[in-house]
Design an enzyme around this catalytic site. Structure first.
Site, mmCIF file in Angstrom:
data_model
loop_
_atom_site.group_PDB
_atom_site.id
_atom_site.type_symbol
_atom_site.label_atom_id
_atom_site.label_comp_id
_atom_site.label_asym_id
_atom_site.label_seq_id
_atom_site.Cartn_x
_atom_site.Cartn_y
_atom_site.Cartn_z
ATOM 1 C CB SER A 41 -0.933 0.017 1.206
ATOM 2 O OG SER A 41 -0.189 -0.150 2.391
ATOM 3 C CG ASP A 343 -4.259 5.300 7.042
ATOM 4 O OD1 ASP A 343 -3.093 5.183 7.450
ATOM 5 O OD2 ASP A 343 -4.665 4.689 6.027
ATOM 6 C CG HIS A 346 -1.419 3.645 4.546
ATOM 7 N ND1 HIS A 346 -2.626 3.159 4.981
ATOM 8 C CD2 HIS A 346 -0.760 2.608 3.991
ATOM 9 C CE1 HIS A 346 -2.705 1.869 4.684
ATOM 10 N NE2 HIS A 346 -1.589 1.504 4.083
#
Ligand SMILES: *[C@@H]1O[C@H](CO)[C@@H](O)[C@H](O)[C@H]1NC(C)=O
Ligand SMILES: *[C@@H]1O[C@H](CO)[C@@H](O)[C@H](O)[C@H]1NC(C)=O
Length: 378
Positions: A41, A343, A346
């Site tokens: 990610s 978040d 990330h």
């Protein structure tokens, strides 16, 4: 050029093979026409969102103005790499809507690890298989479509990579964090440490498979300070003895650093094994750690504070809300650019830009080439 710039991880090896192309002004710019990226990610530009679970608003609010498939308020480091190389942002291979692969493709998917098993089915071996299939199919299609016919329905020749660009592209990696994170969640720290050689053997195998497909230029990010993610802190703050002065989980960061030491050796080995290859090892860890330890002087608030999602002993994902005992959890913050963490897992766009500004010019790379110059040793 300062010859010392070449002496780093690959040390004598690089000095013994001085194949640097010089012009009057110093280093050549490589003129990359394509980027092929592999990872999780940290560099997923839309794969997991298209394939498995949609990345919803407020992700994307800062830069794109709408969810862009990235787990971030804006751009990722891979987007800043694309900008720096004057190429468009990468389309995710798994995203079939509006994709443009002329200048590369992104195989990174959220949750991916190097090894099979973990949070995502798209581990590195699968990403490499996808690339091999992508290369074969786009090449066949490219050769089959006539150059002049723009066509009315896809595929358009102009959206396909030029076959000749595969051997001159830059192949970028940012993967390994989830091998460690999944290990910490499901096994002991000692088992995670012992698993590192196997993880890195699989990484090396992936690189060998790409090399057989003509990939030559590799740009490898090491793994970040996992123990400094707000979620690592929140799940471990009951044991303050295991936190450092920045409230990062010490034992997790030590294992991340051990992973990086072995990764650096592995990259060095690969650069000797594979003739006419150019590897750049990029120390993302140090830059992220520096950001976290100097957050306030860099204009950020407490690095353990994050913008989107919440934690009240239970994790509320970014984009979701929960009302507990009359309190609403999960409202996004007003100023994402003041947060290092978007978040809890990330990084925010502002943090990604801060890191990109320091890694892409080569000041944390071995050898110390910028991303535009990463082809020097081929
Ligand atoms: C909500 O209230 C219950 C009952 O008083 C309590 O046990 C719980 O810890 C509270 N939860 C939060 C997040 O405040
Ligand atoms: C790279 O950029 C950083 C941040 O702007 C700067 O401090 C550093 O001196 C630069 N290094 C090189 C080699 O250009």
């Amino acid at each position: 050029m300062d010859p010392l710039r070449l002496i780093c991880v690959f040390g004598l090896l690089v000095l013994a093979q001085p194949r640097v192309v010089m012009d009057g002004t110093g280093l050549q710019k490589c003129g990359f026409q394509a980027i092929y990226n592999f990872g999780d990610s940290n560099s997923d530009t839309g794969a997991i969102s298209a394939a498995l679970s949609e990345v919803t608003s407020p992700n994307g609010e800062t830069f794109f103005g709408h969810p862009s498939g990235r787990a971030c308020d804006g751009r990722l480091i891979i987007d800043f790499i694309a900008e720096r190389l004057k190429l468009p942002y990468l389309s995710a291979y798994l995203d079939s809507v509006g994709a443009d692969f002329r200048h590369g493709a992104n195989f990174a998917t959220g949750g991916s690890s190097i090894r099979l098993g973990g949070y995502s089915p798209f581990h590195l071996g699968i990403q490499i298989s996808q690339f091999i299939q992508f290369k074969a199919r786009t090449t066949a299609l490219y050769n089959q479509l006539s150059p002049s016919d723009p066509g009315k329905i896809p595929p358009f020749k102009s959206n396909l990579p030029r076959p000749a660009d595969f051997s001159r592209a830059i192949y970028t990696f940012d993967i390994g964090q989830n091998d460690l994170a999944y290990g910490f969640q499901h096994t002991t720290e000692e088992q995670v440490r012992k698993s590192i050689p196997d993880i890195l053997n699989q990484f090396a195998e992936a690189v060998h498979r790409l090399y057989e497909e003509e990939a030559r230029i590799f740009w490898v990010h090491n793994t970040g300070p996992l123990g400094c993610l707000p979620y690592s802190y929140l799940y471990h703050n009951s044991n303050p003895g295991n936190l450092d002065q920045n409230r990062c989980v010490k034992s997790q960061n030590e294992i991340a650093q051990e992973f990086n030491r072995q990764l650096k050796n592995k990259v060095s080995q690969l650069s000797t094994q594979l003739p006419h290859s150019a590897f750049t090892y990029v120390d993302v860890y140090s830059v992220k750690y520096q950001l976290i330890s100097t957050a306030r002087s860099q204009g950020f608030i407490d690095p353990m504070n994050f913008c989107c999602g919440s934690f009240y002993g239970v994790h509320i994902d970014c984009g979701k809300k929960a009302i507990v005992n009359g309190t609403v959890y999960g409202n996004p913050c007003g100023h994402p650019s003041m947060h290092i963490s978007w978040d809890g897992i990330h990084y925010s766009e502002a943090a990604n830009l801060w890191v990109a500004n320091r890694i892409l010019n080569g000041s944390h790379s071995c050898p110390a080439f910028s991303v535009e110059e990463a082809c020097q040793l081929v």
